[in-house]
Motif scaffolding. Structure first.
Motif, PDB file in Angstrom:
ATOM      1  N   ILE A 140      80.027  59.733  92.989  1.00  0.00           N
ATOM      2  CA  ILE A 140      80.898  60.982  93.095  1.00  0.00           C
ATOM      3  C   ILE A 140      81.684  61.277  91.881  1.00  0.00           C
ATOM      4  O   ILE A 140      82.392  60.513  91.584  1.00  0.00           O
ATOM      5  N   LEU A 141      81.515  62.511  91.300  1.00  0.00           N
ATOM      6  CA  LEU A 141      82.422  62.937  90.170  1.00  0.00           C
ATOM      7  C   LEU A 141      83.439  63.834  90.567  1.00  0.00           C
ATOM      8  O   LEU A 141      83.485  64.598  91.513  1.00  0.00           O
ATOM      9  N   VAL A 142      84.741  63.423  90.447  1.00  0.00           N
ATOM     10  CA  VAL A 142      85.840  64.061  90.942  1.00  0.00           C
ATOM     11  C   VAL A 142      86.631  64.665  89.598  1.00  0.00           C
ATOM     12  O   VAL A 142      87.115  63.979  88.741  1.00  0.00           O
ATOM     13  N   THR A 143      86.480  66.107  89.519  1.00  0.00           N
ATOM     14  CA  THR A 143      87.488  66.766  88.819  1.00  0.00           C
ATOM     15  C   THR A 143      88.752  66.959  89.123  1.00  0.00           C
ATOM     16  O   THR A 143      89.009  67.368  90.349  1.00  0.00           O
ATOM     17  N   GLY A 144      89.695  66.635  88.118  1.00  0.00           N
ATOM     18  CA  GLY A 144      91.008  66.634  88.466  1.00  0.00           C
ATOM     19  C   GLY A 144      91.623  65.441  89.348  1.00  0.00           C
ATOM     20  O   GLY A 144      92.431  65.597  90.074  1.00  0.00           O
ATOM     21  N   GLY A 145      90.811  64.566  89.228  1.00  0.00           N
ATOM     22  CA  GLY A 145      91.185  63.094  89.884  1.00  0.00           C
ATOM     23  C   GLY A 145      92.379  62.516  89.700  1.00  0.00           C
ATOM     24  O   GLY A 145      92.689  61.373  90.147  1.00  0.00           O
ATOM     25  N   ALA A 146      92.940  62.843  88.420  1.00  0.00           N
ATOM     26  CA  ALA A 146      94.004  62.093  87.915  1.00  0.00           C
ATOM     27  C   ALA A 146      95.411  62.880  88.675  1.00  0.00           C
ATOM     28  O   ALA A 146      96.554  62.343  88.146  1.00  0.00           O
ATOM     29  N   GLY A 147      95.220  64.007  89.409  1.00  0.00           N
ATOM     30  CA  GLY A 147      96.334  64.780  89.976  1.00  0.00           C
ATOM     31  C   GLY A 147      96.775  64.301  91.145  1.00  0.00           C
ATOM     32  O   GLY A 147      96.207  63.183  91.642  1.00  0.00           O
ATOM     33  N   ILE A 180      83.648  58.720  89.194  1.00  0.00           N
ATOM     34  CA  ILE A 180      84.175  59.045  87.943  1.00  0.00           C
ATOM     35  C   ILE A 180      85.075  60.040  87.986  1.00  0.00           C
ATOM     36  O   ILE A 180      84.817  61.019  88.437  1.00  0.00           O
ATOM     37  N   THR A 181      86.195  59.830  87.440  1.00  0.00           N
ATOM     38  CA  THR A 181      87.121  61.121  87.258  1.00  0.00           C
ATOM     39  C   THR A 181      86.982  61.777  86.107  1.00  0.00           C
ATOM     40  O   THR A 181      87.174  61.274  84.888  1.00  0.00           O
ATOM     41  N   TYR A 182      87.046  63.222  85.936  1.00  0.00           N
ATOM     42  CA  TYR A 182      87.188  63.911  84.863  1.00  0.00           C
ATOM     43  C   TYR A 182      88.184  64.889  84.856  1.00  0.00           C
ATOM     44  O   TYR A 182      88.603  65.748  85.681  1.00  0.00           O
ATOM     45  N   ASP A 183      89.284  64.519  83.718  1.00  0.00           N
ATOM     46  CA  ASP A 183      90.497  65.280  84.082  1.00  0.00           C
ATOM     47  C   ASP A 183      91.014  65.222  82.604  1.00  0.00           C
ATOM     48  O   ASP A 183      90.934  64.572  81.693  1.00  0.00           O
TER      49      ASP A 183
END
Length: 323
Positions: free
Chosen positions: A3-10, A28-31
């Motif tokens: 799973i790709l999670v964009t904004g996953g550090a918020g 994997i987090t994309y942020d």
């Protein structure tokens, strides 16, 4: 499953990443960390990059080969969206388009979208059903409604793309284990501002309007614990994979609390009194905003565990004391 999670550090994204990791998903987090934090990503790898960086985004898709995308990367502050609408349309709409184009390029079909009750504006019916007309009253809400329309059209284009859009009501609280929580500069959410006032970080708490047509004259909102919301995302993904049907769900408990009720709960939980002052109404604040949540319960089998105002406040308070 990858799973790709964009904004996953918020705030919300990190709670979803935590739950995905605990359930055995490869994440994997994309942020770009403009408002998120590296320490909040408890599972998987973090790629620090902007969604506007097309080459990095394509590289992540090429190397990680995600099977689904959860999209949280958006600007969310309503007053800021009024002052700087171009910033909101560029990030929330244009960058989402770029993400969807990259998904199409690499054959990724499943998409979970972080939407908002702001798409309803000032609703005519309470509780608000998913079928209520979209009448946003600020640029932030407009960007969410615009993306929802794009998703609808894309799902009808015959490419196999399908999505679930989750319309959040008032998200609050923190991880019950105390590992992550709200850490956003200049917060506007009531419960966060209240616990920060109890902590002494803010001098006073403002109540924006005390003459609304509600029992105590203050606005009523549907507060949902962030962990229950995270659970809804995993159920939405499961639903998408099992049914292949695109859908929209409200995320709320179906009942609300007034501003004064929240303040009383915060004072009780924290054991601290703090100054509260009346301020003028904010333009566009509906008197009552409560979700009709029958659909998410029936279709996803969502059973929230933390539907308790004092518990929500307690987790927010315990996290606040750590920061």
């Amino acid at each position: 499953m990858r799973i790709l999670v964009t904004g996953g550090a918020g705030y919300i994204g990190s709670h979803v990443v935590k739950l995905l990791g605990e359930r055995g998903y490869e994440v994997i987090t994309y942020d770009n960390l403009s408002t998120g934090h590296e320490w909040a990503v408890l599972y998987g790898k973090l790629i620090r990059a902007d969604l506007g960086d097309r080459e990095t985004l394509r590289k992540v898709f090429r190397e990680f080969r995600p099977q689904a995308v959860m999209h949280f990367a958006a600007h969310i502050v309503v007053p800021e969206s009024v002052r700087d609408p171009l910033k909101y349309y560029r990030n929330n709409v244009v960058h989402t388009l770029q993400l969807l184009e990259t998904m199409e390029e690499f054959g990724v079909k499943d998409f979970i979208f972080s939407s908002s009750a702001a798409v309803y504006g000032i609703p005519e019916k309470i509780p608000v059903p998913e079928t209520a007309p979209l009448k946003p009253i600020n640029p932030y809400g407009e960007t969410k409604a615009t993306v929802e329309r794009i998703l609808r059209d894309l799902s009808r284009a015959g490419t196999g793309f399908r999505y679930v859009s989750l319309r959040y009501f008032n998200v609050a609280g923190a991880d019950p284990e105390g590992r992550i929580g709200f850490a956003y500069p200049d917060p506007t959410h009531l419960i966060i501002r209240a616990v920060k006032t109890a902590k002494g970080e803010l001098e006073r708490l403002e109540i924006f309007g005390t003459d609304y047509p509600t029992p105590d004259g203050t606005c009523i909102r549907d507060f949902i614990h962030v962990t229950d919301l995270a659970e809804a995302h995993l159920l939405a993904l499961q639903y998408l994979l099992e049914t292949g049907k695109s859908e929209i769900f409200n995320c709320g408990y179906g009942h609300g609390y007034s501003v004064l009720e929240v303040i009383r709960a915060v004072k009780k939980v924290t054991g601290r009194d703090f100054p509260v002052v009346e301020a003028p109404r904010r333009p566009g604040d509906p008197p009552v905003l409560v979700a009709e949540n029958r659909k998410i319960r029936e279709r996803l089998g969502w059973r929230p565990r933390y539907d308790d105002l004092e518990f929500i406040v307690r987790t927010a308070w315990e996290w606040e004391k750590r920061t």
